[in-house]
Design a protein around this motif. Structure first.
Motif, mmCIF file in Angstrom:
data_model
loop_
_atom_site.group_PDB
_atom_site.id
_atom_site.type_symbol
_atom_site.label_atom_id
_atom_site.label_comp_id
_atom_site.label_asym_id
_atom_site.label_seq_id
_atom_site.Cartn_x
_atom_site.Cartn_y
_atom_site.Cartn_z
ATOM 1 N N GLY A 69 0.669 -1.218 0.111
ATOM 2 C CA GLY A 69 0.000 0.138 0.205
ATOM 3 C C GLY A 69 0.917 1.211 -0.061
ATOM 4 N N LYS A 70 1.931 1.203 0.870
ATOM 5 C CA LYS A 70 2.768 2.418 0.736
ATOM 6 C C LYS A 70 3.511 2.748 -0.677
ATOM 7 N N ARG A 71 4.021 1.632 -1.292
ATOM 8 C CA ARG A 71 4.433 1.596 -2.517
ATOM 9 C C ARG A 71 3.542 2.147 -3.638
ATOM 10 N N ILE A 72 2.275 1.656 -3.556
ATOM 11 C CA ILE A 72 1.343 2.139 -4.449
ATOM 12 C C ILE A 72 0.989 3.633 -4.342
ATOM 13 N N ARG A 73 0.878 3.935 -2.928
ATOM 14 C CA ARG A 73 0.496 5.403 -2.603
ATOM 15 C C ARG A 73 1.667 6.141 -3.176
ATOM 16 N N GLY A 74 2.799 5.764 -2.921
ATOM 17 C CA GLY A 74 4.025 6.646 -3.389
ATOM 18 C C GLY A 74 4.208 6.882 -4.861
ATOM 19 N N PHE A 75 3.883 5.753 -5.534
ATOM 20 C CA PHE A 75 3.881 5.927 -6.842
ATOM 21 C C PHE A 75 2.749 6.953 -7.518
ATOM 22 N N SER A 76 1.520 6.870 -6.652
ATOM 23 C CA SER A 76 0.386 7.450 -7.064
ATOM 24 C C SER A 76 0.748 8.884 -6.783
ATOM 25 N N HIS A 77 1.405 9.384 -5.750
ATOM 26 C CA HIS A 77 1.589 10.895 -5.558
ATOM 27 C C HIS A 77 2.500 11.392 -6.438
ATOM 28 N N LEU A 78 3.557 10.323 -6.962
ATOM 29 C CA LEU A 78 4.464 10.831 -7.920
ATOM 30 C C LEU A 78 4.145 11.177 -9.230
ATOM 31 N N LEU A 79 2.876 10.321 -9.652
ATOM 32 C CA LEU A 79 2.182 10.185 -10.810
ATOM 33 C C LEU A 79 1.364 11.253 -10.951
ATOM 34 N N GLN A 80 0.796 11.714 -9.863
ATOM 35 C CA GLN A 80 -0.158 12.859 -9.991
ATOM 36 C C GLN A 80 0.872 14.299 -10.158
ATOM 37 N N SER A 81 1.862 14.326 -9.588
ATOM 38 C CA SER A 81 2.971 15.270 -9.606
ATOM 39 C C SER A 81 3.142 15.188 -11.284
ATOM 40 N N ARG A 82 3.641 14.259 -11.760
ATOM 41 C CA ARG A 82 4.114 14.310 -13.241
ATOM 42 C C ARG A 82 3.172 14.594 -14.115
ATOM 43 N N VAL A 83 1.802 14.339 -13.776
ATOM 44 C CA VAL A 83 0.578 14.403 -14.595
ATOM 45 C C VAL A 83 0.379 16.204 -14.278
ATOM 46 N N ALA A 84 0.641 16.694 -13.391
ATOM 47 C CA ALA A 84 0.288 18.066 -13.097
ATOM 48 C C ALA A 84 1.674 18.743 -13.808
ATOM 49 N N LEU A 131 6.554 5.653 -14.412
ATOM 50 C CA LEU A 131 5.717 5.785 -12.929
ATOM 51 C C LEU A 131 4.283 5.062 -13.087
ATOM 52 N N ALA A 132 3.457 4.961 -14.182
ATOM 53 C CA ALA A 132 2.200 4.219 -14.287
ATOM 54 C C ALA A 132 2.611 2.849 -14.403
ATOM 55 N N MET A 133 3.789 2.443 -15.055
ATOM 56 C CA MET A 133 4.042 0.869 -14.841
ATOM 57 C C MET A 133 4.479 0.433 -13.669
ATOM 58 N N LYS A 134 5.281 1.184 -12.980
ATOM 59 C CA LYS A 134 5.650 0.894 -11.656
ATOM 60 C C LYS A 134 4.359 0.750 -10.570
ATOM 61 N N GLN A 135 3.407 1.535 -10.823
ATOM 62 C CA GLN A 135 2.303 1.640 -10.230
ATOM 63 C C GLN A 135 1.464 0.293 -10.347
ATOM 64 N N ALA A 136 1.298 0.200 -11.471
ATOM 65 C CA ALA A 136 0.854 -1.222 -12.309
ATOM 66 C C ALA A 136 1.455 -2.390 -11.736
ATOM 67 N N LYS A 137 2.621 -2.369 -11.606
ATOM 68 C CA LYS A 137 3.336 -3.521 -11.116
ATOM 69 C C LYS A 137 3.144 -4.032 -9.708
ATOM 70 N N ALA A 138 3.230 -2.821 -8.816
ATOM 71 C CA ALA A 138 2.735 -3.108 -7.410
ATOM 72 C C ALA A 138 1.252 -3.418 -7.356
ATOM 73 N N ARG A 139 0.457 -2.900 -8.083
ATOM 74 C CA ARG A 139 -1.189 -3.242 -7.940
ATOM 75 C C ARG A 139 -1.216 -4.881 -8.531
ATOM 76 N N ALA A 140 -0.558 -5.323 -9.559
ATOM 77 C CA ALA A 140 -0.727 -6.520 -9.923
ATOM 78 C C ALA A 140 -0.053 -7.601 -9.001
ATOM 79 N N LEU A 141 0.860 -7.150 -8.005
ATOM 80 C CA LEU A 141 1.368 -7.946 -7.234
ATOM 81 C C LEU A 141 0.687 -7.902 -5.848
ATOM 82 N N PHE A 142 -0.342 -7.377 -5.736
ATOM 83 C CA PHE A 142 -1.303 -7.024 -4.434
ATOM 84 C C PHE A 142 -1.890 -8.257 -4.068
ATOM 85 N N ASN A 143 -2.969 -8.707 -5.037
ATOM 86 C CA ASN A 143 -3.655 -9.622 -4.790
ATOM 87 C C ASN A 143 -3.151 -11.111 -4.635
#
Length: 269
Positions: free
Chosen positions: A181-196, A235-247
């Motif tokens: 969860g921490k990894r996903i949130r970290g990538f999510s924050h970075l991704l939002q910053s890059r989108v901005a 960053l999106a792929m990093k987040q996707a990998k973390a999400r894919a590993l979650f379940n």
């Protein structure tokens, strides 16, 4: 951690005026959890009594009961989702209005230090994330939590030793959820910053297109956009990998509890 909790408390305060809808949705979610727990019991009765004893009347009664359960579940799920969405969209509408009003009270220095594209991104993409949370993620979270608590209580009611053995893995599951969860949130924050940053780049290009074309510097702007776009993809792929590993990881750890229950239950037979 404390700061994040403070932000969550502030967000949930916006739900207070709509507490009736939230309370109603919680009660309906609880009803849905009870109905989900009733289905295995009906299946057990179908096998043990209706089929083995060839009791046709009981079989018809159970079949109608299963259809009735799914009908009530469907109605409850619809009303629950509608109420939570209504409260969530009201909160988002209020947040968006307050944020826009807040912009008019900020100093000129703020607008000089922050690019317009980044401000626009905060007004749109960040609000969209909150909208998704209040309209759909909140419903799923409440439903899963109530179903989980109901299942645990039902397990302890049936056989407390097996239930106790199955919950031993909960701390391990919680640890996996916390780490990923921490990894996903970290990538999510970075991704939002890059989108901005990407939005800001597009905004500068649109507003300064005459200057860019007059200096024939379009290729330079395209290269900057491509670099920023590739960073977003990375960053999106990093987040996707973390999400894919979650379940899979959570299910693997949970399977240890299932294995322990089967092993202990087999010894008790």
């Amino acid at each position: 951690m404390a700061e994040r909790k403070g932000h969550l408390v502030r967000l949930f305060r916006y739900l207070v005026p709509y507490w009736r809808y939230i309370l109603g949705a919680l009660l309906l979610a609880f009803l849905g959890a009870l109905l989900n727990l009733a289905l295995p019991w009906l299946v057990e009765k179908t096998i043990d009594r209706a089929l083995l004893e060839k009791n046709l009347r009981l079989l018809v009664f159970i079949a109608l009961g299963i259809v009735g359960i799914f009908f009530v579940k469907g109605v409850a799920s619809y009303v629950q989702s509608f109420w939570v969405s209504l409260a969530g969209f009201r909160v988002i509408t209020r947040l968006r209005s307050e944020l826009y009003q807040h912009l008019h009270h900020l100093s000129v220095a703020f607008f000089q230090e922050n690019p317009p594209g980044e401000i626009i991104s905060r007004m749109t993409s960040d609000i969209a994330v909150l909208q998704n949370f209040f309209s759909s993620a909140l419903v799923t979270m409440l439903m899963d939590l109530l179903l989980f608590l109901g299942s645990v209580m039902f397990l302890f009611f049936i056989h407390w030793k097996l239930a106790l053995l199955s919950v031993v893995v909960f701390p391990l599951v919680g640890l996996c959820v916390d780490i990923l969860g921490k990894r996903i949130r970290g990538f999510s924050h970075l991704l939002q910053s890059r989108v901005a940053a990407l939005t800001s780049l597009v905004e500068r290009t649109v507003t300064g297109i005459k200057v860019i074309q007059s200096y024939v510097s379009g290729h330079y702007e395209v290269e900057k956009f491509e670099r920023e776009n590739e960073m977003n993809f990375y960053l999106a792929m990093k987040q996707a990998k973390a999400r894919a590993l979650f379940n899979p990881l959570v299910e693997l750890v949970a399977s240890c509890g299932v294995t322990a229950v089967i092993w202990y239950g087999g010894r008790e037979v």
